[in-house]
Design a protein around this motif. Structure first.
Motif, short mmCIF file in Angstrom:
data_model
loop_
_atom_site.label_atom_id
_atom_site.label_comp_id
_atom_site.label_asym_id
_atom_site.label_seq_id
_atom_site.Cartn_x
_atom_site.Cartn_y
_atom_site.Cartn_z
N VAL A 91 7.18 -3.09 6.75
CA VAL A 91 8.09 -3.74 7.69
C VAL A 91 8.72 -5.01 7.11
N GLY A 92 8.27 -5.44 5.92
CA GLY A 92 8.83 -6.63 5.32
C GLY A 92 10.22 -6.38 4.76
N LEU B 158 13.08 -1.03 -0.17
CA LEU B 158 12.52 0.06 -0.97
C LEU B 158 12.66 1.41 -0.27
N LYS B 159 12.59 1.41 1.06
CA LYS B 159 12.65 2.67 1.80
C LYS B 159 14.01 3.35 1.71
N SER C 12 -1.05 -3.77 2.20
CA SER C 12 -0.85 -4.45 3.47
C SER C 12 0.12 -3.67 4.36
N PRO C 13 -0.15 -3.62 5.68
CA PRO C 13 0.82 -2.99 6.60
C PRO C 13 2.19 -3.67 6.53
#
Length: 326
Positions: free
Chosen positions: A13-14, A20-21, A8-9
């Motif tokens: 952005v969640g 995680l980034k 999912s996109p």
């Protein structure tokens, strides 16, 4: 092996995705857990950590670090004893938000859930998804009302730490009573030289190491409930599968051992079903009516065949079929 997977996109952005980034290894491992060929639509499946390292290109330490960070971010949970991972929201994205009772996917979800190896996440998974997927059978012990995101994730240990711990346990256990506390022996990578970093095809590895006998022995230790003939059958299929890939499938000896354990886990039920089907007595066909002929018609027909004056009705099979069946 799955043909495709949904990402999912919202992943990027969640809240969890943003967490995680912050860690490149965690981001790599998280994407791998969603899209890897060993996963199922439930997001609850058998996943040795060495698979993660090998197939993502990360070092073992990097894979463990990424998996630990993913657990801490609330993306997944991992149990080292059963080597099972649970990606909490994966079923919602891979299956659906909710299914109607008449949807055939409900049976598929229940079937996949029932076939999972024992692990500490079974009960929590049922509690989370049973209503949405119309599940009917719950497995595992009853747990508290702790939400999945609050569930603890045990610190992941490196291979070196595990070996050190095993050595300490061996020194502290001088009697056989200690062995009774460890029904599943640890993987003895030392038999396949972890310092041997050369990658072999399966045929090259068989020529280098006593692969078949040792793999079946180690498989029996780890999966004691499986019949020997099933292990032999699975090893034959394991070898045939990777022989067909040739040099495209090259691994270190230790990774071949991990792949073998994963192969057993994924194919043991099918091997058992095939063995049992071979021993199921086949229902004999009833030829007593000889088609629609009466007994008199059959007798007349046989008399015509046996009449020496009539033209031969039966010819030698070699004359008809040539040398095909000679």
């Amino acid at each position: 092996m799955r043909d495709y997977a949904k990402v999912s996109p919202h992943f990027w952005v969640g809240k969890t995705g943003k967490q995680l980034k912050k860690n490149p290894e965690a981001l790599m491992v998280s994407l791998y857990l969603i899209t890897n060929p060993h996963a199922n639509m439930l997001g609850l499946y058998y996943m040795p950590t060495m698979y993660i390292a090998h197939e993502t290109g990360l070092t073992l330490e990097g894979a463990l670090k990424g998996l630990q960070s993913a657990c801490e971010a609330g993306f997944c949970a991992y149990d080292q004893d059963s080597e099972v991972v649970w990606v909490y929201e994966m079923a919602r994205f891979q299956v659906a938000e909710e299914l109607k009772p008449a949807d055939n996917r409900c049976k598929g979800v229940q079937k996949d859930y029932d076939s999972l190896p024992d692990n500490p996440f079974l009960s929590a998974f049922y509690d989370k998804y049973s209503h949405a997927f119309c599940m009917s059978n719950k497995r595992g012990p009853i747990t508290s009302n702790t939400s999945p995101s609050e569930a603890p994730c045990d610190p992941l240990r490196s291979q070196e730490q595990e070996q050190e711990q095993e050595q300490e346990q061996e020194q502290n256990c001088s009697s056989k009573s200690c062995e009774e506390n460890f029904p599943l022996p640890a993987i003895q990578f030392s038999q396949y030289k972890p310092e041997d970093h050369k990658r072999y095809s399966i045929l090259e590895c068989v020529n280098q190491y006593p692969l078949q006998n040792d793999f079946i022995t180690l498989g029996k230790q780890r999966f004691s409930e499986i019949e020997d003939q099933d292990l032999i059958s699975m090893f034959t299929n394991f070898g045939d599968f990777f022989c067909a890939k040739g040099n495209e499938a090259r691994n270190t000896p230790s990774l071949w051992l991990v792949k073998w354990f994963a192969w057993i886990q994924n194919n043991k039920d099918e091997a058992r079903r095939k063995r049992e089907s071979k021993h199921t007595p086949q229902k004999q066909k009833n030829y007593s009516n000889a088609g629609s002929r009466t007994h008199n018609e059959v007798g007349e027909w046989m008399s015509e065949i046996c009449n020496e004056n009539s033209a031969p009705s039966i010819r030698d099979v070699h004359e008809v079929e040539g040398t095909k069946y000679a």
